[in-house]
Design a protein around this motif. Structure first.
Motif, PDB file in Angstrom:
ATOM      1  N   PRO A 209       0.812  -1.224   0.000  1.00 64.34           N
ATOM      2  CA  PRO A 209       0.000   0.000   0.000  1.00 64.34           C
ATOM      3  C   PRO A 209       0.842   1.268   0.000  1.00 64.34           C
ATOM      4  O   PRO A 209       0.485   2.265  -0.633  1.00 64.34           O
ATOM      5  N   ALA A 210       1.996   1.223   0.657  1.00 63.65           N
ATOM      6  CA  ALA A 210       2.841   2.414   0.737  1.00 63.65           C
ATOM      7  C   ALA A 210       3.563   2.706  -0.573  1.00 63.65           C
ATOM      8  O   ALA A 210       3.877   3.863  -0.880  1.00 63.65           O
ATOM      9  N   THR A 211       3.856   1.656  -1.365  1.00 64.41           N
ATOM     10  CA  THR A 211       4.619   1.847  -2.599  1.00 64.41           C
ATOM     11  C   THR A 211       3.773   1.706  -3.852  1.00 64.41           C
ATOM     12  O   THR A 211       4.304   1.760  -4.963  1.00 64.41           O
ATOM     13  N   ASP A 212       2.477   1.537  -3.697  1.00 61.60           N
ATOM     14  CA  ASP A 212       1.605   1.214  -4.827  1.00 61.60           C
ATOM     15  C   ASP A 212       1.741   2.202  -5.981  1.00 61.60           C
ATOM     16  O   ASP A 212       1.945   1.807  -7.130  1.00 61.60           O
ATOM     17  N   GLN A 213       1.617   3.504  -5.696  1.00 59.15           N
ATOM     18  CA  GLN A 213       1.644   4.499  -6.767  1.00 59.15           C
ATOM     19  C   GLN A 213       3.008   4.564  -7.448  1.00 59.15           C
ATOM     20  O   GLN A 213       3.098   4.713  -8.666  1.00 59.15           O
ATOM     21  N   GLN A 214       4.062   4.422  -6.679  1.00 59.65           N
ATOM     22  CA  GLN A 214       5.406   4.435  -7.256  1.00 59.65           C
ATOM     23  C   GLN A 214       5.624   3.241  -8.173  1.00 59.65           C
ATOM     24  O   GLN A 214       6.165   3.369  -9.281  1.00 59.65           O
ATOM     25  N   VAL A 215       5.196   2.058  -7.730  1.00 60.76           N
ATOM     26  CA  VAL A 215       5.357   0.847  -8.542  1.00 60.76           C
ATOM     27  C   VAL A 215       4.500   0.934  -9.795  1.00 60.76           C
ATOM     28  O   VAL A 215       4.932   0.552 -10.891  1.00 60.76           O
ATOM     29  N   LEU A 216       3.279   1.444  -9.668  1.00 54.88           N
ATOM     30  CA  LEU A 216       2.405   1.595 -10.832  1.00 54.88           C
ATOM     31  C   LEU A 216       3.035   2.513 -11.868  1.00 54.88           C
ATOM     32  O   LEU A 216       3.030   2.216 -13.076  1.00 54.88           O
ATOM     33  N   ALA A 217       3.580   3.646 -11.404  1.00 55.81           N
ATOM     34  CA  ALA A 217       4.219   4.575 -12.343  1.00 55.81           C
ATOM     35  C   ALA A 217       5.405   3.915 -13.039  1.00 55.81           C
ATOM     36  O   ALA A 217       5.620   4.093 -14.246  1.00 55.81           O
ATOM     37  N   ASN A 218       6.175   3.121 -12.296  1.00 55.95           N
ATOM     38  CA  ASN A 218       7.316   2.435 -12.890  1.00 55.95           C
ATOM     39  C   ASN A 218       6.843   1.405 -13.914  1.00 55.95           C
ATOM     40  O   ASN A 218       7.428   1.275 -14.998  1.00 55.95           O
ATOM     41  N   ALA A 219       5.758   0.687 -13.593  1.00 58.19           N
ATOM     42  CA  ALA A 219       5.217  -0.299 -14.530  1.00 58.19           C
ATOM     43  C   ALA A 219       4.735   0.371 -15.812  1.00 58.19           C
ATOM     44  O   ALA A 219       4.931  -0.149 -16.918  1.00 58.19           O
ATOM     45  N   GLN A 220       4.132   1.542 -15.684  1.00 55.73           N
ATOM     46  CA  GLN A 220       3.672   2.275 -16.863  1.00 55.73           C
ATOM     47  C   GLN A 220       4.852   2.696 -17.742  1.00 55.73           C
ATOM     48  O   GLN A 220       4.776   2.635 -18.975  1.00 55.73           O
ATOM     49  N   ARG A 221       5.941   3.109 -17.108  1.00 54.79           N
ATOM     50  CA  ARG A 221       7.128   3.492 -17.889  1.00 54.79           C
ATOM     51  C   ARG A 221       7.716   2.287 -18.617  1.00 54.79           C
ATOM     52  O   ARG A 221       8.175   2.391 -19.763  1.00 54.79           O
ATOM     53  N   ILE A 222       7.688   1.110 -17.959  1.00 50.69           N
ATOM     54  CA  ILE A 222       8.191  -0.099 -18.604  1.00 50.69           C
ATOM     55  C   ILE A 222       7.351  -0.429 -19.834  1.00 50.69           C
ATOM     56  O   ILE A 222       7.878  -0.761 -20.905  1.00 50.69           O
ATOM     57  N   VAL A 223       6.032  -0.320 -19.704  1.00 51.03           N
ATOM     58  CA  VAL A 223       5.147  -0.598 -20.830  1.00 51.03           C
ATOM     59  C   VAL A 223       5.444   0.365 -21.980  1.00 51.03           C
ATOM     60  O   VAL A 223       5.470  -0.035 -23.154  1.00 51.03           O
ATOM     61  N   GLU A 224       5.672   1.625 -21.667  1.00 48.82           N
ATOM     62  CA  GLU A 224       5.988   2.606 -22.707  1.00 48.82           C
ATOM     63  C   GLU A 224       7.247   2.214 -23.454  1.00 48.82           C
ATOM     64  O   GLU A 224       7.325   2.319 -24.685  1.00 48.82           O
ATOM     65  N   GLN A 225       8.263   1.750 -22.727  1.00 47.79           N
ATOM     66  CA  GLN A 225       9.499   1.327 -23.380  1.00 47.79           C
ATOM     67  C   GLN A 225       9.278   0.075 -24.238  1.00 47.79           C
ATOM     68  O   GLN A 225       9.825  -0.038 -25.329  1.00 47.79           O
TER      69      GLN A 225
END
Length: 444
Positions: A209-225
């Motif tokens: 719960p504490a890292t959810d938004q950070q991990v989601l943003a990182n996952a979105q960047r991976i998808v973009e790449q």
């Protein structure tokens, strides 16, 4: 008949569709704070980025800037260098996180008296080089040209070996699959004959719960790449926290019902070569790539093994499309007159074409654009030309085909092995999570 890799110049693979919508920040709809800190938190001192550089000491083991740079270079090479400076900075943080996990895995293996013989690492390294048709010495130069080092890749190989061996000793013996469970799966497969089955690759990122938004943003960047052409297996090796990271995220063939609902629903709508995600699943987010699909216990004509002759004509350098078109038109019409592979030599001599023989090629392994053509082709016929003026114009002549055998229900051992792998994968995630929690990590 000599064997060779079929050259498919100019054939473009299907692009990955846009799957990620723009993320908005809306405090009014933000989830409640899991720590009960309220929404009026004020930071009382500024954060100095220089305090936390991309180096760390993990339980006494040092990870240097050079370690991060060299591992990052492997990721960048897999992306063709198409990464902005801002994204590169984010990747450094992720690479450091991966190196920390890798270090923890090696340390945990050593604590359990598991060591990896350097000779084993060298053998695996040599096999990796052979996939690029390089000797170990040539592979060393290839890795250095990327800005990395053989030592960096060998350390990654060591980490993967150590973790797999640790899991085989400390996790797998405590995972069991009963005969009743296996029989139930087999019965469901028999009942679902003809249903879709999917060859899937996954990148899993754990989140709290504490890292959810950070991990989601990182996952979105991976998808973009990945959408921009980055290698899914390479990114899975670097980022995925599932045990399948060692094999590029490959889950093998699965049915949608075997996956969580959050993954099964989009999978049914995907086509080969497409991505889905980030998808929220228990404990984090998943990114899916659909490699291929087929029907359960149903023979697929794309599994046929074919014998081919590839005929290639070339053009002088810098030939434009208008100049090449008359020759292409004549070549196309002449291909229609071919009556069997016995005429290919004379045909090639007439057109001053190169011919490459290939035996036992599975239709499924060819580019998607050619698969349906070859499925419908009769022995002795040629495909329409494909390629381009720079790489030459190609056609494949079908000389023989061995149709696939009828599909049968997998054995109980095969089903049990797959179910065991899935359960080991889940426990491996929990194991690594516990190791992280107890680690002493100092950033420099």
């Amino acid at each position: 008949m000599r064997r060779a890799v079929i050259l498919l110049a100019g054939v473009m693979l299907a692009g990955v569709p846009a799957m990620i919508a723009a993320q908005t920040e809306d405090e009014a709809t933000a989830p409640s704070n899991p720590l009960g800190l309220g929404n009026d938190v004020k930071v009382l001192a500024p954060r100095d980025p220089s305090v936390r550089k991309a180096t760390a000491i993990v339980n006494g083991s040092v990870i240097t800037d050079t370690d991060v740079d060299q591992r990052l270079a492997l990721v960048l090479a897999s992306s063709g260098g198409r990464i902005s400076d801002e994204e590169k900075a984010r990747l450094r943080v992720q690479v450091l996180s991966n190196l920390i996990d890798e270090t923890l895995q090696i340390q945990e293996a050593a604590a359990n008296k598991i060591t990896i013989d350097p000779a084993e690492v060298d053998q695996s390294y040599a096999r990796a080089g052979a996939q690029f048709k390089r000797t170990p010495a040539q592979f060393n130069e290839m890795i250095r040209a990327m800005g990395s080092s053989p030592a960096s890749l060998k350390r990654q190989i060591q980490g993967e070996m150590a973790w797999r061996r640790l899991l085989s000793r400390e996790v797998e013996p405590f995972v069991s699959v009963s005969d009743e469970e296996v029989n139930q799966v087999i019965a469901r497969m028999q009942a679902s004959k003809g249903a879709p089955e999917y060859h899937v690759s996954e990148i899993f990122l754990s989140a709290t719960p504490a890292t959810d938004q950070q991990v989601l943003a990182n996952a979105q960047r991976i998808v973009e790449q990945l959408r921009q052409g980055a290698s899914f297996p390479a990114y899975a090796r670097q980022y995925s926290e599932a045990s399948t990271a060692a094999v590029g995220g490959d889950l093998g063939w699965v049915r949608a019902e075997q996956l969580p609902d959050a993954l099964a629903a989009p999978l049914r709508e995907m086509g080969p070569g497409q991505l889905a995600g980030p998808l929220p699943v228990g404990g984090g987010y998943s990114i899916l790539a659909l490699v291929d699909k087929r029907q359960v216990l149903t023979t697929d004509p794309r599994d046929a093994l074919v014998t081919l002759k590839q005929v290639t004509i070339t053009f002088p350098p810098n030939t434009d499309k208008e100049t090449a078109q008359p020759k292409l038109t004549a070549f196309t019409e002449d291909l229609k007159t071919l009556k069997g592979c016995g005429q290919v030599s004379a045909f090639a001599a007439k057109w001053k074409a190169d011919v490459v023989d290939s035996d036992q090629i599975k239709i499924r392994d060819l580019p998607p654009q050619l698969q349906p053509i070859l499925v419908d082709l009769r022995i002795g016929e040629a495909t329409p030309p494909f390629g381009g003026s720079e790489g030459g114009i190609h056609s494949l002549v079908l000389c023989g085909r061995d149709d696939p055998a009828d599909k049968t229900v997998p054995s109980a051992d095969e089903v049990s092995s797959q179910m065991t792998d899935e359960r080991v994968n889940l426990r491996a995630r929990r194991y690594l999570r516990d190791i992280r929690r107890d680690a002493v990590i100092e950033y420099r």
